[in-house]
Design an enzyme around this catalytic site. Structure first.
Site, PDB file in Angstrom:
ATOM      1  N   GLY A   1      -7.611  -7.708   0.868  1.00 48.69           N
ATOM      2  CA  GLY A   1      -6.375  -7.627   1.652  1.00 48.69           C
ATOM      3  C   GLY A   1      -5.621  -8.935   1.676  1.00 48.69           C
ATOM      4  O   GLY A   1      -4.394  -8.968   1.502  1.00 48.69           O
TER       5      GLY A   1
ATOM      6  N   ARG B   1       0.818  -1.218   0.000  1.00 51.88           N
ATOM      7  CA  ARG B   1       0.000   0.000   0.000  1.00 51.88           C
ATOM      8  C   ARG B   1       0.854   1.271   0.000  1.00 51.88           C
ATOM      9  O   ARG B   1       0.455   2.276  -0.580  1.00 51.88           O
ATOM     10  CB  ARG B   1      -0.911   0.023   1.226  1.00 51.88           C
TER      11      ARG B   1
ATOM     12  N   GLY C   1     -12.460  -4.244   1.180  1.00 42.45           N
ATOM     13  CA  GLY C   1     -13.890  -3.945   1.237  1.00 42.45           C
ATOM     14  C   GLY C   1     -14.328  -3.016   0.114  1.00 42.45           C
ATOM     15  O   GLY C   1     -15.375  -3.223  -0.501  1.00 42.45           O
TER      16      GLY C   1
ATOM     17  N   LYS D   1     -15.069 -15.669   4.346  1.00 40.25           N
ATOM     18  CA  LYS D   1     -16.428 -15.131   4.554  1.00 40.25           C
ATOM     19  C   LYS D   1     -17.255 -15.074   3.281  1.00 40.25           C
ATOM     20  O   LYS D   1     -16.872 -14.425   2.311  1.00 40.25           O
ATOM     21  CB  LYS D   1     -16.324 -13.735   5.169  1.00 40.25           C
TER      22      LYS D   1
END
Ligand code: AMP
Length: 395
Positions: free
Chosen positions: A353, A35, A376, A197
């Site tokens: 991520g 990043r 996200g 998830k």
């Protein structure tokens, strides 16, 4: 329309710039600087144009109070060595001293503010806090793609106090690649999903069920779908609250004649810290005492064959617990194949991520068409949802 940083005359300007410097840190050392490197083109562009920059960012979740483990000092040091210039640092992002430092910057100087989230007002989008922040500069640039789906003081409220605002080169690049995936992807388009998830990817699956040519589901996510199909998943990770949703996705796919592709075999173990069972296990034969932790060789072959015949790939989420060597093979071999087909001209865009950490871990982060810095936010955008902080910059 959102204004690009390139549309402003930056000479002599003091720019207040929101970046996403939220990097993993352990023992004061940055474990993954992906990043940070992604921020450099915008910073260098501004400095070359004769501006000074005040950088603000969050780091981790310090919950509204000072915590030295979440200080941006070591990030500032890394940034200074990447840019090869000294960086001024203020240990309070809204103190009068910090504002005075910003106001006295000369062209080519950079000032980094301490973690915004040491104030709870940041995440509350508090207007007084936004107002204090805005005193640091004359032009506001948001280049923090990773937080673009959030409505916080430093990326949303702050805009009220500026006449001129826009986006930096990183956000521009993210939008270019991610929107291309949504608007006119070159076919066949394959969506490859993994990770733990289902809940964070359900909107993406729903959207692409009608758009993608194939949807592949690996990682622990697959077990939630297997549970919905009535298979025994043993001790594998299942997101119980999502089993019903998984069932309706399966039904929706069937009704629209789309096939969802799942692993055929998995690498299993009694638990995460034990060695894997020698042979891969058929997904219909998982016993009660074992858990699936990676995709097996048949699945890798199956997934790679589909990827080989694609023209565009969207990838989000690892195929297994790649953080453990014994369960990293599936993610590694799929990532290596993606890097190969990307070299052959297939457009491969990865997000999330954990996906970028996996790519960094296997040293192929620079070999795909685009790796998003937002987990996200990239999911939100590709699911067809608006990114609040970017919407606020519309003129
Ligand atoms: P997510 O945030 O949903 O993309 O999940 C990423 C995490 O999923 C990574 O930390 C992986 O270790 C984990 N993961 C992937 N496959 C499995 C699996 N089969 N069992 C448990 N965790 C997994």
């Amino acid at each position: 329309m959102i204004r690009s940083i390139k549309s402003f005359d930056l000479k002599g300007q003091t720019i207040l710039m929101r970046l996403d410097l939220n990097v993993p840190i352990e023992d004061d050392k940055i474990k993954d600087d992906f990043r940070l490197r992604a921020c450099l083109p915008t910073i260098n562009y501004c400095l070359d144009e004769g501006a000074s920059i005040v950088i603000m960012s969050h780091l981790g979740r310090p919950e509204g109070k000072y915590n030295k483990n979440y200080s941006l000092i070591s990030v500032g040091e890394s940034l200074a060595s990447m840019l090869e210039i000294p960086i001024k640092f203020s240990d309070d992002c809204i103190s009068q001293d910090a504002i005075d430092t910003s106001l006295s910057l000369k062209a080519g100087e950079v000032h980094l503010l301490e973690n915004l989230r040491f104030y709870k007002e940041e995440q509350d989008n508090n207007p007084d806090f936004s107002n204090r922040l805005s005193r640091h500069g004359k032009l506001f640039i948001n280049d923090a793609f990773g937080t673009a789906h959030r409505k916080h003081a430093s990326n949303f409220g702050v805009v009220d106090n500026f006449k001129y605002y826009g986006i930096g080169l990183l956000v521009e690049r993210e939008l270019k690649y991610l929107k291309a995936m949504m608007n006119k992807p070159k076919r066949p388009l394959v969506v490859l999903l993994g990770g733990a998830k289902v809940s964070t990817k359900i909107d993406l699956i729903k959207r692409y069920l009608h758009v993608a040519d194939s949807i592949i589901i690996g990682g622990a996510m697959a077990f939630t779908f297997f549970k919905a199909m009535g298979y025994n998943t043993g001790k594998s990770l299942v997101e119980s609250s999502m089993v019903k949703n998984a069932r309706s996705i399966i039904d929706l796919a069937r009704a629209s004649g789309k096939e969802l592709i799942f692993p055929a075999d998995v690498i299993c173990s009694k638990n995460l810290d034990s060695s894997p069972i020698e042979n891969s296990v058929d997904v219909r034969e998982i016993s009660n005492d074992i858990m699936g932790l990676d995709i097996g060789p048949k699945s890798i072959r199956l997934f790679n064959e589909i990827l080989d015949s694609s023209s565009t790939v969207i990838w989000n989420g690892p195929m297994g617990v790649f953080e453990y060597n014994a369960y990293s093979n599936g993610t590694k071999l799929i990532a290596e194949n993606l890097s190969k087909i990307s070299e052959d001209g297939v457009i491969v865009v990865a997000g999330g991520g954990d996906t970028s950490s996996a790519l960094k871990y296997f040293d192929i982060i620079d070999k795909l068409t685009h790796v998003s810095t937002g987990g996200g936010s990239s999911l939100e955008l590709m699911s067809g949802n608006n990114l609040m902080a970017l919407e606020r910059l519309e003129v």
